[in-house]
Design a protein around this motif. Structure first.
Motif: not given
Lengths: 561, 92
Positions: A153-181
């Motif tokens: 379940x945790x991995x699933x949430x993480x994957x949805x989050x990462x996919x959304x983050x990549x679509x929104x920002x275009x960046x896959x860098x693992x760095x400090x993230x803003x809680x924007x969406x």
């Protein structure tokens, strides 16, 4: 120029997979792999990056940061000393899985992008589940399935989050993230589930104590601390983490106070200790983040030491409940002494590793004038001594005489415990090497007279409270309800109720359908059956008569129209 | 009443002695508080023996709270095992 192209974490993962090939090879790999990994991590300079193009993304399978290197170092150390503790007693499956698990945790700490991180994150879930399986009993199997469900379940949430983050920002860098969406919140949720945050904290105390004596040592180190690492990189200074961390701190204390199983007490205190780190990450100042990182480093060592001493007791006696244990200091004095050193370190006793790390978190709460946080942390520090620092050694090694006279722990177990006990004291007396590898430069001085007096008062009076309240601390043969009640009881019984009610409903419907079908058949039988009016044979004469009548009718109609 | 071969830590008179030593150490930590200055941010922590009574009271509080919570949360050990998955025994 140095060149490192192969991720050091992957080295442990692949090496772990080779272990079943032979006992000699296995034992050699147990020592060579962690040392090789340590060497590689420290061989290349900080901010060393390896990139790999993949599906239009620029992956960074290796990015050595100071924070990542700190965690990778203690993870490698844990794999090495854990291997010493386990190699004579543990099964090859367990050791192999533990190295896959440790390697993937190291992989996370050295990952530069979210895709690499996610891949190692999932390998970690599989490796740790296999470590629990290696205990090879029914309860462990069932606990491991619940454990796996939570982590998937945790991995699933993480994957949805990462996919959304990549679509929104275009960046896959693992760095400090803003809680924007919602994407970043999902990433945060995925990390927090592995940290043992509410509401799903129960998986730690549910699964870890079911593993083998050495299995729970490995389990205690990697999953939660990898989560601390990811939070430290991605969400420093997120205020939401402060209440979550404080909740975890007190959750751990209260549940550990209620608990009877010695390893479950220690499992609850993992949540408690990770709570300190999460609070520190939420505070977000350089000192607080240093404190969280240093505390994670110190914690892995003393928690492993505590679980090793519990594991040694379990290995020698086969008992895990406080009510069955007691008085073991007489025949297991070394295990008792080394366990007590771990217990002092977790309580942040002066001159142990916990003292020089945890106090940085409380200090930064004071510096930010967060009174509630500071008072909560002070009370919690006393509470740690209460629930882990005294309760664990007291009920296992002293308390009453259980009559058991088990022999001292095997030599390899004692050696592993001694190494970690030396680390607990060494880092406490001489913290400079640890301070030197923290994410930020350290200006903190732990050994002031004021701090020493405060800590001694706090801890010793907590000890007094323990012995004054001892009659109220009497252990009972019970477990405590937690959030896992929902999926172990409510949902199970709801599911069973739905199954039994729906099958009852189905059988009633079936009866109803059968009776109405029967009625239809009866009706058809009545009219079309052998004796039915519609299936009778009629005499030819009557047919001729009726045709004559019809033709006559036509004739009559024809005449008049 | 003490068996001769009993471990020294288990003898009654030694336990009393340990308590005395413990109380002396407790008193010393409070006395030491007079000689140091807690220069933190909230005022109250510089009062004499603050950490002593704060640690003591909060620990009592936590034990009592846990005890009360236990009334609602404690269940027999086999609580989750009743009618558990029969015939689904894991094969080793």
């Amino acid at each position: 120029m140095t060149e490192l192209l192969f991720p050091p974490g992957l080295l442990l993962v692949l090496g772990g997979l080779l272990m079943p090939l032979g006992l000699k090879l296995r034992n050699a790999l147990l020592f060579i792999l962690p040392i090789l990994c340590l060497t590689l991590i420290w061989w290349v300079p900080a901010d060393y990056i390896v990139t790999l193009p993949f599906l239009g993304f620029e992956l960074e399978p290796i990015r050595i940061t100071t924070t990542g290197r700190l965690f990778a170092t203690v993870f490698s150390l844990m794999a090495l000393v854990g291997g010493i503790f386990a190699y004579r007693q543990a099964s090859t499956l367990e050791l192999s899985a533990a190295f896959v698990y440790a390697g993937s945790a190291i992989g996370v700490t050295l990952a530069g992008d979210l895709i690499t991180l996610f891949v190692f994150w999932e390998i970690m879930a599989i490796g740790s589940t296999l470590v629990i399986w290696a205990a090879r009993h029914d309860a462990a199997y069932r606990a491991s399935i619940r454990y796996l469900m939570v982590h998937l379940l945790g991995g699933l949430l993480l994957m949805i989050g990462i996919a959304g983050h990549v679509v929104e920002t275009g960046s896959i860098r693992f760095e400090a993230l803003e809680l924007e969406s919602i994407s970043q919140y999902l990433i945060l949720a995925g990390f927090l589930i592995n940290a043992g945050a509410p509401p799903l904290s129960a998986w730690i105390a549910d699964a870890y104590p079911e593993a083998s004596p050495s299995g729970s040592v490995f389990l205690s180190a990697f999953t939660t601390k990898t989560a601390v690492f990811t939070l430290l990189i991605a969400f420093p200074g997120t205020w939401l983490l402060i209440p979550i961390g404080i909740y975890m701190i007190f959750y751990g204390i209260i549940y550990a106070l209620l608990e009877n199983d010695m390893r479950r007490i220690l499992a609850y205190s993992i949540v408690n200790q990770v709570g300190f780190m999460v609070t520190g990450i939420g505070l977000g100042t350089e000192m607080a983040l240093n404190g969280a990182a240093a505390h994670a480093f110190a914690h892995i060592i003393y928690k492993a030491l505590l679980l090793m001493s519990a594991g040694a007791v379990l290995y020698q006696t086969g008992k895990r409940r406080c009510t069955d244990l007691g008085g073991l200091f007489q025949t297991m004095p070394w295990t008792a002494l080394l366990g007590i050193i771990g217990a002092l370190a977790i309580s942040s006793f002066p001159f142990t590793s916990g003292f020089v790390s945890k106090s940085m978190i409380a200090q930064s709460a004071a510096d930010q004038h967060l009174a509630i946080v500071w008072f909560a942390l002070a009370a919690a520090s006393a509470g740690v001594f209460l629930h882990a620092g005294i309760k664990f050694p007291w009920f296992v090694f002293f308390q009453k005489d259980s009559g058991m006279r088990p022999p001292e722990a095997p030599r390899n177990m004692l050696l592993a415990m001694t190494v970690f006990a030396l680390f607990c004291i060494g880092l406490g007396v001489y913290p400079e090497p640890l301070y030197a590898i923290l994410p930020f430069s350290v200006t903190y001085e732990p050994y002031t007279a004021a701090h020493l007096v405060a800590q001694f008062q706090l801890l010793l009076f907590a000890g007094l409270a323990f012995f004054v309240m001892l009659p109220m601390m009497k252990r009972t043969l019970t477990i405590s309800l937690d959030f896992d009640w929902f999926y172990r009881f409510l949902f199970k019984h709801l599911g069973m109720a739905i199954v039994s009610q729906s099958s009852k409903a189905r059988s009633q419907l079936e009866i109803k359908a059968q009776t109405s079908l029967q009625r239809l058949f009866d009706y058809l039988e009545k009219h079309h059956g052998v004796t039915g009016i519609l299936s009778q044979t009629w005499p030819t004469g009557s047919m001729v008569l009726w045709i004559a009548v019809i033709l006559g009718g036509f004739l009559v109609v024809d005449i008049f129209i | 009443m003490n068996e001769p071969n009993q471990h020294w830590l288990l003898r009654k008179e030694n336990i009393r002695r340990l308590w005395m030593v413990f109380i002396v150490i407790l008193a010393l930590t409070v006395v030491a508080g007079f000689f140091v200055h807690q220069h933190e941010s909230f005022g109250i922590e510089d009062s004499v023996g603050f950490f002593a009574w704060y640690g003591f009271i909060t620990c009592i509080g936590m034990v009592v709270f846990a005890k009360l919570l236990g009334v609602f949360l404690k269940r027999p050990e086999n609580y989750y095992d009743t009618d558990a998955s029969k015939g689904e025994v894991h094969d080793d």
